[in-house]
Every structure is written in structure tokens, then in C-alpha cells.
Design an enzyme around this catalytic site. Sequence first.
Site, mmCIF file in Angstrom:
data_model
loop_
_atom_site.group_PDB
_atom_site.id
_atom_site.type_symbol
_atom_site.label_atom_id
_atom_site.label_comp_id
_atom_site.label_asym_id
_atom_site.label_seq_id
_atom_site.Cartn_x
_atom_site.Cartn_y
_atom_site.Cartn_z
ATOM 1 C CD GLU A 193 8.073 -0.390 7.389
ATOM 2 O OE1 GLU A 193 7.071 -1.039 7.049
ATOM 3 O OE2 GLU A 193 8.332 0.753 6.957
ATOM 4 C CE LYS A 253 3.206 -5.941 3.725
ATOM 5 N NZ LYS A 253 2.773 -4.789 4.551
ATOM 6 C CG ASP A 271 0.385 -4.073 2.053
ATOM 7 O OD1 ASP A 271 0.474 -4.955 2.926
ATOM 8 O OD2 ASP A 271 1.244 -3.181 1.894
ATOM 9 C CG ASP A 288 -0.361 -0.041 2.528
ATOM 10 O OD1 ASP A 288 0.871 -0.194 2.606
ATOM 11 O OD2 ASP A 288 -1.098 0.089 3.527
ATOM 12 C CB SER A 289 4.570 1.718 -0.099
ATOM 13 O OG SER A 289 4.779 0.583 -0.920
ATOM 14 C CD GLU A 323 0.650 -1.508 8.056
ATOM 15 O OE1 GLU A 323 0.393 -0.715 8.987
ATOM 16 O OE2 GLU A 323 1.102 -1.138 6.959
HETATM 17 O O1 KIV Z 1 3.552 -1.103 1.630
HETATM 18 C C1 KIV Z 1 4.695 -1.568 1.535
HETATM 19 O O2 KIV Z 1 5.407 -1.362 0.543
HETATM 20 C C2 KIV Z 1 5.195 -2.373 2.632
HETATM 21 C C3 KIV Z 1 6.650 -2.701 2.638
HETATM 22 C C4 KIV Z 1 7.428 -1.500 2.929
HETATM 23 C C5 KIV Z 1 6.957 -3.825 3.548
HETATM 24 O O3 KIV Z 1 4.454 -2.736 3.505
#
Ligand code: KIV
Length: 290
Positions: A205, A136, A106, A67-68, A138
Site C-alpha cells: 500500500e 491479514k 484483517d 479494518d478500514s 500489517e
Molecule cells: O483495511 C483495509 O481495507 C485494507 C486495504 C486498504 C488493503 O487493509
Amino acid sequence: MSTTFQLDTSTSRANPTPQVMKRLTVPKIRQRKKDGVTEDPLVMLTAYTARQAQLLDTHCDLLLVGDSLGQVIYGLPSTIPVTMEMMANHAAAVVRGSYHSVVVVDMPFGSYESSPQQAFESAASLLKLSGAAAVKLEGGVAMAETVAFLNQRGIPVMGHVGLTPQAVNVLGGYAARGRSDTEAAKILDDAKALDEAGAFALVIEGVLESIAIDVTKAVSCPTIGIGASAQCDGQVLVTEDMLGMFERVPRFVKRYADIASIIEKTVVSYAQEVRNRSFPGEEQTYQPKA
Ligand code: KIV
């Protein structure tokens, strides 16, 4: 005989070079850590587009549609505004552009936290729309029940502990975590809870290196570090960060290239040639056939 008219798209940019290759699976990734040891560290990078996935795929074990992309692709101030639609569309592009890596997507903020049922609906929708193999999310202890719920219903989950960017409004920023004993103990507890709940891997992280090492020893699933330790079972970086696309990156990023200046120099050449009318030249223009 089919009566369907089909365009010949064999010259389309979207057509990846065919590769005879079997895609890795989530169980194969999980099995890379045996009796607490990972001989062959896991390589993960973020990918958001089909072309990027094509370029990274054969060199990686996992591609993370992170989600970056909120900041990297959309210029958003954080990952908070990222939507399900954004994640599904980019994940589908990455699946189309890859043959080998396990694609993990994510779960965006707000799509999974309120209940395991909400998480199942969101995760199922992401996997159906994109073809990705896993999600994924959090959070630690608070998410353990959800991780078990998804796992038992056919959705592999990668956990994410330590600095969790979706919690930026609670954490107050993106500083490294685990500087107090209480916080260090909480990160370890979070990781153990996710491992016991059946997470197939854990991103750690932005934590003190000793915490990353302790977590890696304490959990049975592979850990994937970012701002963590070389002793994790694998590593991940945001691809654009390691390529040198951005002026400002977190301290834990190693820039392996300076793509931003290559792009800038290239655009300067193009702009000059447009302005002095030397582009397009003979090779780039069409003339009547002789
Ligand atoms: O969103 C993302 O790119 C991430 C990585 C930095 C692990 O969660």
C-alpha cells in the site's frame, strides 16, 4: 418427522440468490503466480456486509473484510479503535453473502503484535467466529515469525507492507512510503521476510511505483497493490472509495461511480413525496381483499 416449527424465510432480504459455484481456495490464489508471473491478475475488494458481498462476489477472487471498516462503517478517526468483535461480525456477514471469493479478515490493532501465541489465539477466534479462510496483518520483518507460526498451525496469512495504517501514530500520517533509499530498502526487506515466512499474498500500500515493481519481482507470492503499481499481481481498493461514497479519498483511488450523489438525489425524491403525501401510493398500501 421434525417437530421443530420453522418460519418460511424464503422471501427474506437476507436470502442470497442461490449460485452453483465452488469457492476459490488460498492455495489456488497462491498458485496464480507461477515462476514470478501472474497471467490473470487477482481482483480484491473490501466488503463489510452480506449484501455488499453478494454484489461483489462473482466478480472478485478475494473479498477483504478490512479494518478500514472503522472509518467506512463506524465513522472512527483511524483503524486503531477497531475491535475483534467488529471484525468477526462483519467477516461472518461477508462469508454468509459470498460463494466464490476467498474471504480474508484483517486482524485488528492490538490483537496480534505482542507474540505469535497472541496472534494465533486472535486469528483462530476470527476464523472460527466468521468462517473466513485467512487473516491479514500489517508489518514486515517484525511479523515474519508470527506469519510462520500461524501458517504452520493452519492459518493462512496475507501480509501488508508499505503504508501500514495501523502504524499511523508512528508514521505520523498516511503519506506514501519509500521516498528515501533507506525506507525503500526496508519495504523490500519486509516483503521478502513475509514471503519467506509463508505469507500466501502481500498487500503493498501507498509506495513509490518502482518499489512495488521491485517487490513484485522479488517475492514468490502474489502482490496486491493499492496505491502501488499496475504491475502488481493484483489490485485492491476500498469498495466505498471506488464507488464514490466519500468526498475525500486518497490520491490512488479511482472513482468508478458517484454513488453518493445517486443516494442524495434519491433521498431528496423520497423526502419530497413524504412531505407532499404522494408516498405511499396505491401500489404500496394494503386494502381489504375483494
Ligand atoms: O483495511 C483495509 O481495507 C485494507 C486495504 C486498504 C488493503 O487493509
